[in-house]
Design an enzyme around this catalytic site. Structure first.
Site, mmCIF file in Angstrom:
data_model
loop_
_atom_site.group_PDB
_atom_site.id
_atom_site.type_symbol
_atom_site.label_atom_id
_atom_site.label_comp_id
_atom_site.label_asym_id
_atom_site.label_seq_id
_atom_site.Cartn_x
_atom_site.Cartn_y
_atom_site.Cartn_z
ATOM 1 N N GLU A 60 0.846 -1.204 0.000
ATOM 2 C CA GLU A 60 0.000 0.000 0.000
ATOM 3 C C GLU A 60 0.875 1.245 0.000
ATOM 4 O OE1 GLU A 60 -2.729 0.438 3.224
ATOM 5 O OE2 GLU A 60 -3.626 -1.553 2.988
ATOM 6 N N GLU A 70 -13.727 5.277 -0.030
ATOM 7 C CA GLU A 70 -14.570 4.348 0.726
ATOM 8 C C GLU A 70 -15.275 5.106 1.857
ATOM 9 O OE1 GLU A 70 -12.453 0.403 1.324
ATOM 10 O OE2 GLU A 70 -10.820 1.646 0.540
ATOM 11 N N LYS A 124 -15.266 3.967 5.966
ATOM 12 C CA LYS A 124 -14.062 3.747 6.753
ATOM 13 C C LYS A 124 -14.061 4.658 7.969
ATOM 14 C CE LYS A 124 -10.245 2.469 5.096
ATOM 15 N NZ LYS A 124 -8.905 2.390 4.483
ATOM 16 N N GLU A 174 -9.035 9.099 5.652
ATOM 17 C CA GLU A 174 -9.208 7.658 5.470
ATOM 18 C C GLU A 174 -10.241 7.332 4.398
ATOM 19 O OE1 GLU A 174 -7.821 4.825 6.743
ATOM 20 O OE2 GLU A 174 -6.268 6.167 7.460
#
Length: 388
Positions: free
Chosen positions: A262, A316, A319, A325
């Site tokens: 990542e 997303e 999250k 985030e």
């Protein structure tokens, strides 16, 4: 002291040719959201982008079925909460038989990540199950005729006690025992060590000291020179990776490749999340993709291209944690671009703004795309992240 670190550099580099050469770029496909497109649409998007590698954070049956008979190589993940069951060989065999085997060989499952950032998880009881689970899953795959599927686990950069300068890289002493067992498994099975590495976190913690051009990978910049190896680094990601190589070498291993599971940059953040902006996100990912296209290796391993998985494919919305985030995606859930990375061709989705500057450090504005189109990267190829 200088002689010791130079020896370690030579120790790592001398046999580097035996590590497989990496040619492709991957992207993480997280699913912590309630508004993402169906997996078949995601497959179309990946194909249009000409990306052939992705990683998911579970073994979602719908995704694995949808990706069958495609050219997408996929890495799946064993959720952390399952680890305690898999230190039983029979349970591991059953898990592989039910979660992996039904999709092979039509779906190109190339790797299994056992847990995510287990070495630094808040639940420290998980760590005792990690190596047995990794070994048992590997043995189960071999027993069923799929020993070619690599088994590993991704770690946060927080596994390092020291990471600066890179030659000072070392693992935290409290995890050394289990880390040695894990590295021994990787060395024996010729499997990579995966690291989640985010220069953004380092910059956010100390923006007045760390140059933005260095963390974004802009060239030219002064960068830094390791005082012991004399190697020059023009971007922080490469320095992070080489710190991991040195930590591994100090444990007595030199034939383990380090890959980035990542890395990315948020396009939006809270007011105190310095540097989270669409401009910086576009610049970071653009520079990284350019390095991939140039087949670059790190200063310590210049002859081996660094394999990188971008984080992430989509924003997303479910999250937890700070605003950043939920804003790492290159794309919105409606498949429009969050920002223009700048390395796309064909038709580019229209946007209300196009990031051009990389000097903005505190902006939290976002570039809103209004349409989607056909484009691709010109390349040949869920968990809340832990700050280092």
């Amino acid at each position: 002291m200088t002689i010791t670190y130079v020896f370690l550099a030579l120790f790592l580099s001398s046999d580097i040719g035996i590590i497989p050469h990496v040619e492709s770029l991957g992207i993480n496909y997280g699913q912590v959201a309630n508004n993402l497109p169906e997996p078949d649409k995601v497959l179309e998007l990946l194909s249009t982008l000409r990306l052939t590698k992705t990683r998911i954070y579970d073994t979602n049956p719908q995704i694995l079925s949808s990706f069958a008979n495609s050219n997408i190589e996929i890495i799946v993940t064993v959720e952390n909460e399952v680890l305690s069951q898999l230190d039983d060989p029979q349970q591991a065999l059953q898990w592989v038989s039910s979660h992996i085997i039904p999709y092979l060989p039509e779906t190109k499952i190339t790797g299994i990540q056992v847990g995510n950032e287990v070495f630094t998880d808040d639940d420290d009881t998980l760590l005792q199950h990690l190596v047995p689970a990794v070994v048992n899953i590997h043995n189960a795959l071999s027993r069923l005729g799929y020993s070619n599927i690599q088994v590993s686990t991704p770690s946060s950069l927080a596994v390092l006690q020291n990471s600066y300068p890179p030659s000072a890289g070392s693992f935290k002493s409290e995890i050394n025992g289990i880390m040695f067992q894990f590295l021994n498994f990787l060395s024996t099975t010729r499997t990579p060590f995966w690291i989640n590495a985010y220069p953004y976190f380092a910059y956010e913690d100390d923006p007045s000291t760390i140059p933005l051009d260095y963390v974004l990978g802009n060239n030219p910049n002064a960068g830094m020179v390791d005082p012991y190896t004399k190697l020059h680094y023009d971007n922080m990601l490469y320095a992070m990776v080489d710190a991991v190589y040195f930590a591994i070498a100090k444990m007595g291993f030199r034939n383990i490749e380090v890959r980035v599971s990542e890395t990315g940059w948020p396009s939006k953040g809270d007011p105190n999340e310095v540097g989270a902006s669409p401009q910086n996100a576009a610049t970071y990912n653009r520079n990284l993709i350019r390095k991939q296209m140039a087949n670059e290796g790190t200063p310590l391993t210049p002859r081996m291209r660094l394999e990188v998985y971008l984080f992430a494919l989509f924003n997303e919305d479910m999250k937890p944690g700070p605003t950043s985030e939920r804003n790492y995606g290159l794309f919105q859930p409606n498949e429009s671009m969050t920002y223009n990375v700048g390395l796309f061709v064909s038709t580019i989705p229209k946007s209300t703004s196009t990031p051009t500057s990389t000097s903005t450090q505190t902006s939290t504005s976002t570039s809103t795309s209004t349409s989607s189109a056909s484009f691709f990267v010109t390349s040949s190829s869920t968990k809340t992240k832990v700050k280092p």
